[in-house]
Enzyme design. Structure first.
Site, PDB file in Angstrom:
ATOM      1  CD  GLN A   1      39.078  15.714  57.944  1.00 37.88           C
ATOM      2  OE1 GLN A   1      39.548  14.895  57.160  1.00 37.88           O
ATOM      3  NE2 GLN A   1      38.412  15.363  59.017  1.00 37.88           N
TER       4      GLN A   1
ATOM      5  CB  SER B   1      45.699  15.895  53.220  1.00 36.44           C
ATOM      6  OG  SER B   1      45.140  14.704  53.716  1.00 36.44           O
ATOM      7  CG  LEU B   2      39.838  16.851  51.222  1.00 41.73           C
ATOM      8  CD1 LEU B   2      39.054  15.734  50.570  1.00 41.73           C
ATOM      9  CD2 LEU B   2      39.016  17.541  52.303  1.00 41.73           C
TER      10      LEU B   2
ATOM     11  NE  ARG C   1      41.854  11.145  51.199  1.00 41.58           N
ATOM     12  CZ  ARG C   1      42.180  12.041  52.110  1.00 41.58           C
ATOM     13  NH1 ARG C   1      41.214  12.744  52.714  1.00 41.58           N
ATOM     14  NH2 ARG C   1      43.449  12.243  52.443  1.00 41.58           N
TER      15      ARG C   1
ATOM     16  CG  HIS D   1      48.444  11.744  55.621  1.00 42.54           C
ATOM     17  ND1 HIS D   1      48.297  11.415  54.289  1.00 42.54           N
ATOM     18  CD2 HIS D   1      47.569  12.752  55.866  1.00 42.54           C
ATOM     19  CE1 HIS D   1      47.373  12.217  53.753  1.00 42.54           C
ATOM     20  NE2 HIS D   1      46.923  13.024  54.688  1.00 42.54           N
TER      21      HIS D   1
ATOM     22  CD  GLN E   1      46.496  12.106  49.803  1.00 41.24           C
ATOM     23  OE1 GLN E   1      45.488  11.652  50.349  1.00 41.24           O
ATOM     24  NE2 GLN E   1      46.490  13.229  49.109  1.00 41.24           N
TER      25      GLN E   1
END
Length: 290
Positions: free
Chosen positions: A9, A87-88, A112, A194, A243
């Site tokens: 992102q 991440s994503l 998500r 996170h 995650q």
């Protein structure tokens, strides 16, 4: 060995993917399939929308995912020896190495995004970039603070993002500057990604991941939570669930890929953020974008 890496992102931009849609029949088919799956024409926003429209939670994560995956699928040169995503981007990586189907990957990314938005509304929170301090020092300062504040993104040496409550980040930024940080900059994000504050989202996404088919991958994925290669589907699922509340160990992931033989990194997706990070982490490897 070639490592393909996928951004997260923040890499989005207006016009992303439009050239693919207009010039590649397979890309157009995949984009139209995505419109049907999501229930709205995300392509209209990706191709013609404003920066503000692209920041909408239901748009941002699927948009980056779609651009990354469709670019990889239609490049004609996609033969990775290993994959990773920031991440994503880990979801994009899992489609690229055939663990997830395109359709299932998109559905999970959409779920998500919405789950993370709900978690942000439950716990108002934020993040901040810390520049010029050792990772260990940043983590130690976070542990001293009574509020929720944790190291969230290990992006590259000297660049770490922290995540936590609004008050916690305010206190942490002050302490980081006092400790010698070159910058301690609050980020324009809607929540503490996170971090433990994403627990409601983790719980919601867990059931969706457990009910999704994960296939045996064609190559290892280096996952954010432990920076280690994984090919076992149950391990991949477990790490993907963890995650949302665990730090993104990007520095460690790139280092491990180099140790395991990566000599070339190819970024698949919008922007060049990961190319810059990889160059700072592993200066001796070849780095390019797709």
């Amino acid at each position: 060995m070639v490592a393909y890496v996928f951004p997260g992102q923040g890499a989005q931009f207006s016009g992303m993917g439009k050239d693919l849609y207009e010039n590649n029949d397979k890309a157009k088919t995949l984009f139209e399939s995505a419109n049907d799956i999501l229930g709205f024409r995300i392509t209209d926003i990706m191709f013609e929308g404003t920066a503000e429209q692209l920041k909408e939670t239901k748009v941002t994560q699927p948009a980056v995912f779609l651009h990354s995956v469709i670019l990889a699928e239609t490049s004609g040169a996609f033969t990775p020896d290993m994959v990773a995503g920031h991440s994503l981007g880990e979801f994009s990586a899992l489609v690229a190495n055939k663990t997830l189907s395109f359709e299932d990957g998109l559905r999970l990314v959409s779920q998500r995004a919405l789950a993370m938005q709900k978690a942000c509304e439950i716990n108002p929170s934020t993040m901040a970039a810390i520049l010029g301090l050792d990772d260990e020092k940043v983590a130690a300062i976070c542990e001293e603070i009574d509020e929720v504040v944790v190291a969230a993104n290990y992006n590259c040496p000297g660049q770490l993002v922290i995540s936590g409550s609004n008050k916690g980040i305010e206190i942490a930024c002050k302490k980081m500057k006092e400790a010698g940080a070159k910058r301690a900059l609050p980020l324009p994000v809607g929540g503490a990604f996170h971090s433990p504050l994403m627990e409601p989202a983790r719980e919601e996404l867990e059931s969706a991941i457990k009910n999704t088919t994960f296939n045996n991958p064609i190559c290892p994925v280096y996952q954010n939570v432990n920076a280690q290669p994984a090919t076992d589907t149950e391990v991949i699922k477990s790490n993907l669930i963890a995650q949302l509340t665990a730090p993104v160990r990007w520095t460690q992931s790139v280092n491990q890929m180099v140790i395991d033989g990566a000599t070339k990194f190819v970024e698949c997706g919008p922007g060049k953020v990961l190319q810059g990070l990889v160059k700072k982490i592993a200066r001796e490897v070849e780095v390019e974008g797709m």
